[in-house]
Design an enzyme around this catalytic site. Structure first.
Site, mmCIF file in Angstrom:
data_model
loop_
_atom_site.group_PDB
_atom_site.id
_atom_site.type_symbol
_atom_site.label_atom_id
_atom_site.label_comp_id
_atom_site.label_asym_id
_atom_site.label_seq_id
_atom_site.Cartn_x
_atom_site.Cartn_y
_atom_site.Cartn_z
ATOM 1 N N TYR A 114 -29.565 -30.578 -15.252
ATOM 2 C CA TYR A 114 -29.059 -29.204 -15.399
ATOM 3 C C TYR A 114 -27.880 -29.142 -16.361
ATOM 4 C CZ TYR A 114 -25.237 -26.135 -13.707
ATOM 5 O OH TYR A 114 -24.131 -25.329 -13.596
ATOM 6 N N TYR A 148 -29.125 -30.064 -19.898
ATOM 7 C CA TYR A 148 -30.032 -29.006 -20.353
ATOM 8 C C TYR A 148 -29.228 -27.812 -20.863
ATOM 9 C CZ TYR A 148 -34.050 -25.723 -19.686
ATOM 10 O OH TYR A 148 -35.055 -24.797 -19.830
ATOM 11 N N CYS A 149 -28.195 -27.434 -20.113
ATOM 12 C CA CYS A 149 -27.342 -26.325 -20.540
ATOM 13 C C CYS A 149 -26.516 -26.706 -21.763
ATOM 14 C CB CYS A 149 -26.426 -25.896 -19.394
ATOM 15 S SG CYS A 149 -27.292 -25.132 -18.006
ATOM 16 N N ARG A 150 -26.000 -27.927 -21.785
ATOM 17 C CA ARG A 150 -25.242 -28.370 -22.972
ATOM 18 C C ARG A 150 -26.083 -28.248 -24.222
ATOM 19 N NH1 ARG A 150 -24.279 -33.149 -26.060
ATOM 20 N NH2 ARG A 150 -25.458 -34.565 -24.704
#
EC number: 2.1.1.79
Length: 426
Positions: free
Chosen positions: A399, A402-404
């Site tokens: 998570y 993935y966001c980075r």
């Protein structure tokens, strides 16, 4: 450290490996086409013991069980891609925390709109899973949506957040040194800029929508403001009240367990300023008008609003619609990212508020997330002591990276927006 997971890992909502078939074959073909043309390295371990390499070179991942990966993608699309990481069907080729996973995903995120051939994208509404009705941001659902994430454990968040317990993008002095700067100072810089733009000072009646763990309320009270902060997280309310009391501002700050919509039943114009940090993402697209009407109702004449909001480009927001994603399934139920244009449209149609200032700071979020990820993995033993299993650790690591990737690729952004009523300045 090594993040291990069994192919048979049991996890709430994680379905067994589906049977292969046409959907898996289509998924494999699309996957191969997508990575073959990009600067990544994918090593596929075949059942006969041979290894096949795809890609043009770059951040590397290893697919240990290709059949599972393609079957999961075929059935569940991007959710299946993430779930295959949870089970260990694929992993970064390196040590978790060294940035390889995020770097690999960044390359893909940079071309997100073209990973699937445009001729097939028109089928998105048919084949993509829809957000479950149980996650809609209604009063009945929102408490459970919030608890799913924010009530996991205050100790869990304390394990990887900086001492301010800030869980939103920092604002660094220099992006070149963002991975080494004083993290707490960068978080406080973000908060102070929002308070400055909202005009918060001695005597200001401030409403905060989304308490977090109290840092913004503390800094506002230190300026002499009277603060009311609302949240739906029982865990956050408890720790925020504790931190506010320790800081000596219990007489200036009130933290209520309250749905934002309840403010519509209170007298209008009760607050000189409204601040909300990365809370709109939890509202849900159909409730954005209500969210902004609530803010407009609460704001006194001449007041200002300062929001920090994670955003999508408008075309991607329209394309993804109410798609159910890995993030909404496992991390933030009911979440939806607006675009800046959508905020302009909603406020223009439903309120007297207009955007008067806009700072795009998405590039600051990438190092923020990378620092959280490194700290989280460094505390994996503490996380285990809190009762979180290896699959949770893999999920959380995925998570964060993935966001980075989304921010590093400029696929998503974060803005500090100031809203006011222009006619009141005439």
């Amino acid at each position: 450290m090594t993040l291990t997971a069994s192919p048979a890992t049991a996890w709430p909502g994680l379905a067994p490996v589906p049977e292969g078939g046409l959907s898996a074959r289509i998924a494999e073909r699309l996957f191969r086409s997508a990575v073959a043309r990009r600067h990544v390295t994918v090593r596929l371990h075949q059942p006969d013991g041979t290894m096949e390499q795809l890609g043009l070179g770059g951040p590397a991942v290893v697919v240990h069980r290709p059949a599972e990966l393609f079957a999961r993608i075929g059935r569940d699309k991007l959710i299946g891609f993430g779930e295959a990481y949870l089970t260990g069907a694929w992993a970064e080729d390196g040590i978790p925390g060294d940035g390889v996973l995020g770097d690999f995903l960044t390359v893909l995120a940079a071309d997100m709109a073209d990973l699937v051939p445009r001729s097939l994208q028109r089928l998105r509404a048919v084949v993509s899973p829809r957000l479950p009705r149980s996650q809609r941001g209604t009063r009945e659902n929102t408490r459970a949506n919030v608890a799913h994430h924010y009530d996991l454990s205050n100790d869990l968040f304390a394990a990887f957040l900086d001492p301010t317990m800030s869980y939103s993008s920092a604002l660094f002095e220099d992006l070149g040194t963002a991975l080494w700067e004083d993290f707490a100072a960068a978080q406080q810089r973000k908060v102070d800029r929002l308070l400055d733009r909202a005009g918060v000072g001695p005597g200001t009646r401030l409403l905060e929508i989304g308490t977090g763990w109290g840092e913004l309320a503390v800094r506002a009270a230190a300026r002499g403001a009277s603060v009311r902060s609302i949240t739906l997280s029982v865990e956050q309310q408890a720790l925020a009240r504790e931190r506010i009391a320790v800081a000596g501002f219990a007489d200036r700050v009130r933290v209520d367990l309250c749905d934002y919509r309840a403010l519509l039943d209170e007298p209008a114009g009760a607050y000189d300023a409204v601040v909300s940090v990365e809370m709109i993402e939890a509202v849900g697209r159909e409730f954005w008008p209500t969210y902004f009407r609530t803010i407009d109702h609460a704001l006194a004449p001449g007041g200002r609003v300062a929001l920090q909001a994670i955003t999508l480009p408008h075309d991607r927001m329209l394309a993804t619609g109410s798609t159910h994603t890995f993030i909404t399934k496992y991390i933030f139920p009911g979440g939806a990212l607006p675009s800046v244009r959508a905020i302009e449209q909603v406020t223009g149609r439903h309120t007297g508020l207009r955007i008067t200032d806009d700072l795009a700071m998405g590039r600051h979020y990438a190092p923020t997330l990378q620092r959280w990820d490194r700290a989280f993995l460094a505390q994996h033993e503490r996380v285990a002591e809190l009762g979180f299993d290896p699959t949770f650790v893999r999920m959380w690591h995925f998570y964060l990276e993935y966001c980075r990737a989304g921010f590093a690729a400029d696929y998503i952004d974060v803005h500090q927006l100031v809203l006011a009523r222009p006619e009141e300045d005439r």
